[in-house]
Design a protein around this motif. Structure first.
Motif, PDB file in Angstrom:
ATOM      1  N   HIS A  40       0.829  -1.212   0.000  1.00  0.00           N
ATOM      2  CA  HIS A  40       0.000   0.000   0.000  1.00  0.00           C
ATOM      3  C   HIS A  40       0.861   1.259   0.000  1.00  0.00           C
ATOM      4  CE1 HIS A  40      -2.891   2.825   2.260  1.00  0.00           C
ATOM      5  NE2 HIS A  40      -3.216   2.815   0.974  1.00  0.00           N
ATOM      6  N   ALA A  46      -1.792   2.518   7.825  1.00  0.00           N
ATOM      7  CA  ALA A  46      -3.111   3.057   7.469  1.00  0.00           C
ATOM      8  C   ALA A  46      -4.138   1.933   7.362  1.00  0.00           C
ATOM      9  CB  ALA A  46      -3.020   3.816   6.147  1.00  0.00           C
ATOM     10  N   HIS A  64      -8.192   9.247  -2.713  1.00  0.00           N
ATOM     11  CA  HIS A  64      -7.497   8.263  -3.541  1.00  0.00           C
ATOM     12  C   HIS A  64      -7.751   8.516  -5.037  1.00  0.00           C
ATOM     13  CE1 HIS A  64      -7.040   5.843   0.179  1.00  0.00           C
ATOM     14  NE2 HIS A  64      -6.023   5.306  -0.457  1.00  0.00           N
ATOM     15  N   SER A  65      -6.750   8.232  -5.834  1.00  0.00           N
ATOM     16  CA  SER A  65      -6.827   8.435  -7.282  1.00  0.00           C
ATOM     17  C   SER A  65      -7.776   7.409  -7.917  1.00  0.00           C
ATOM     18  CB  SER A  65      -5.435   8.252  -7.885  1.00  0.00           C
ATOM     19  OG  SER A  65      -5.030   6.901  -7.719  1.00  0.00           O
TER      20      SER A  65
HETATM   21  C1  HEM Z   1      -8.405  -1.495  -1.026  1.00  0.00           C
HETATM   22  C2  HEM Z   1      -8.196  -0.333  -0.430  1.00  0.00           C
HETATM   23  C3  HEM Z   1      -7.086   0.638  -0.807  1.00  0.00           C
HETATM   24  C4  HEM Z   1      -6.356   0.738  -1.950  1.00  0.00           C
HETATM   25  C5  HEM Z   1      -6.423  -0.139  -3.215  1.00  0.00           C
HETATM   26  C6  HEM Z   1      -5.445   1.853  -1.777  1.00  0.00           C
HETATM   27  C7  HEM Z   1      -4.515   2.271  -2.724  1.00  0.00           C
HETATM   28  C8  HEM Z   1      -3.722   3.388  -2.601  1.00  0.00           C
HETATM   29  C9  HEM Z   1      -2.901   3.923  -3.645  1.00  0.00           C
HETATM   30  C10 HEM Z   1      -2.742   3.334  -5.054  1.00  0.00           C
HETATM   31  C11 HEM Z   1      -2.282   5.020  -3.147  1.00  0.00           C
HETATM   32  C12 HEM Z   1      -1.306   5.965  -3.895  1.00  0.00           C
HETATM   33  C13 HEM Z   1      -1.984   7.310  -4.152  1.00  0.00           C
HETATM   34  C14 HEM Z   1      -3.204   7.178  -5.042  1.00  0.00           C
HETATM   35  O1  HEM Z   1      -3.079   6.589  -6.145  1.00  0.00           O
HETATM   36  O2  HEM Z   1      -4.277   7.659  -4.654  1.00  0.00           O
HETATM   37  C15 HEM Z   1      -2.711   5.165  -1.780  1.00  0.00           C
HETATM   38  C16 HEM Z   1      -2.281   6.161  -0.933  1.00  0.00           C
HETATM   39  C17 HEM Z   1      -2.717   6.312   0.363  1.00  0.00           C
HETATM   40  N1  HEM Z   1      -3.678   5.569   0.998  1.00  0.00           N
HETATM   41 FE1  HEM Z   1      -4.645   3.986   0.247  1.00  0.00          FE
HETATM   42  N2  HEM Z   1      -5.639   2.405  -0.548  1.00  0.00           N
HETATM   43  C18 HEM Z   1      -6.638   1.688   0.073  1.00  0.00           C
HETATM   44  C19 HEM Z   1      -7.169   1.928   1.322  1.00  0.00           C
HETATM   45  C20 HEM Z   1      -6.766   2.923   2.172  1.00  0.00           C
HETATM   46  C21 HEM Z   1      -7.353   3.201   3.464  1.00  0.00           C
HETATM   47  C22 HEM Z   1      -8.536   2.437   4.061  1.00  0.00           C
HETATM   48  C23 HEM Z   1      -6.654   4.236   3.992  1.00  0.00           C
HETATM   49  C24 HEM Z   1      -6.818   4.925   5.319  1.00  0.00           C
HETATM   50  C25 HEM Z   1      -7.122   4.289   6.413  1.00  0.00           C
HETATM   51  C26 HEM Z   1      -5.636   4.623   3.047  1.00  0.00           C
HETATM   52  C27 HEM Z   1      -4.716   5.612   3.225  1.00  0.00           C
HETATM   53  C28 HEM Z   1      -3.827   6.054   2.275  1.00  0.00           C
HETATM   54  C29 HEM Z   1      -2.889   7.152   2.481  1.00  0.00           C
HETATM   55  C30 HEM Z   1      -2.722   7.955   3.761  1.00  0.00           C
HETATM   56  C31 HEM Z   1      -2.212   7.320   1.276  1.00  0.00           C
HETATM   57  C32 HEM Z   1      -1.121   8.343   0.986  1.00  0.00           C
HETATM   58  C33 HEM Z   1      -1.780   9.552   0.367  1.00  0.00           C
HETATM   59  C34 HEM Z   1      -0.779  10.648   0.117  1.00  0.00           C
HETATM   60  O3  HEM Z   1       0.313  10.350  -0.388  1.00  0.00           O
HETATM   61  O4  HEM Z   1      -1.100  11.788   0.422  1.00  0.00           O
HETATM   62  N3  HEM Z   1      -5.739   3.797   1.947  1.00  0.00           N
HETATM   63  N4  HEM Z   1      -3.594   4.159  -1.462  1.00  0.00           N
END
Ligand code: HEM
Length: 135
Positions: A40, A46, A64-65
């Protein structure tokens, strides 16, 4: 025809609340993200933070993107079973959860190998809504 969609009760989902066995709910869909935790981009903390809970709000707050939203489908395992008397799933930010409780329950549960996470549950400074537990 596609096979029937599986449904899981909230009770079932809440059992999968650890790094080694991590399910989350987003928009009433259930995802098994155990294999994704180490990949992740937002860090393992997270996902561990919201393990076994409804992470819809957390997921949306990050903004998220579209790529990330598309990637979710890899981890989709079924839908949340909704009763007519459905109560909202507990979230990491549940109104009844105090900062002290979070430290004891949520952070305490994630202790193995997640010491950094203890001090910084969500490794992104953009998460100003994360309650900061005081010692
Ligand atoms: C199946 C669920 C999830 C997937 C597939 C996923 C995928 C990703 C991906 C690909 C990114 C890179 C940035 C983007 O492309 O938006 C990202 C960043 C991030 N995700 Fe997730 N995510 C998931 C769930 C979550 C959850 C539940 C949380 C919070 C509890 C979370 C917190 C974050 C954070 C804090 C970042 C960094 C954002 C930044 O750089 O400002 N994600 N995630």
């Amino acid at each position: 025809m596609a096979s029937e969609t599986k449904t899981y009760t909230l009770e079932e989902v809440t059992k999968h609340d650890k790094a080694q066995d991590c399910w989350i709910i987003i928009s009433n869909k259930v995802y098994d993200v155990t294999s994704f935790i180490d990949q992740h981009p937002g860090g393992r903390g997270a996902l561990i933070y919201v393990a076994g809970t409804d992470a819809t709000e957390n997921f949306e707050q990050v903004g998220h993107s579209e790529d990330a939203k598309g990637g979710m489908s890899h981890f989709y395992i079924g839908n949340l079973h909704l009763h007519s008397d459905h109560k909202p799933a507990p979230t990491a930010f549940s109104a009844t959860t105090t900062a002290t409780n979070i430290q004891q329950q949520e952070v305490g549960d994630a202790k193995s190998g997640d010491q950094d996470y203890k001090n910084n549950p969500i490794p992104s400074p953009s998460h100003s809504t994360i309650p900061q537990a005081q010692a």
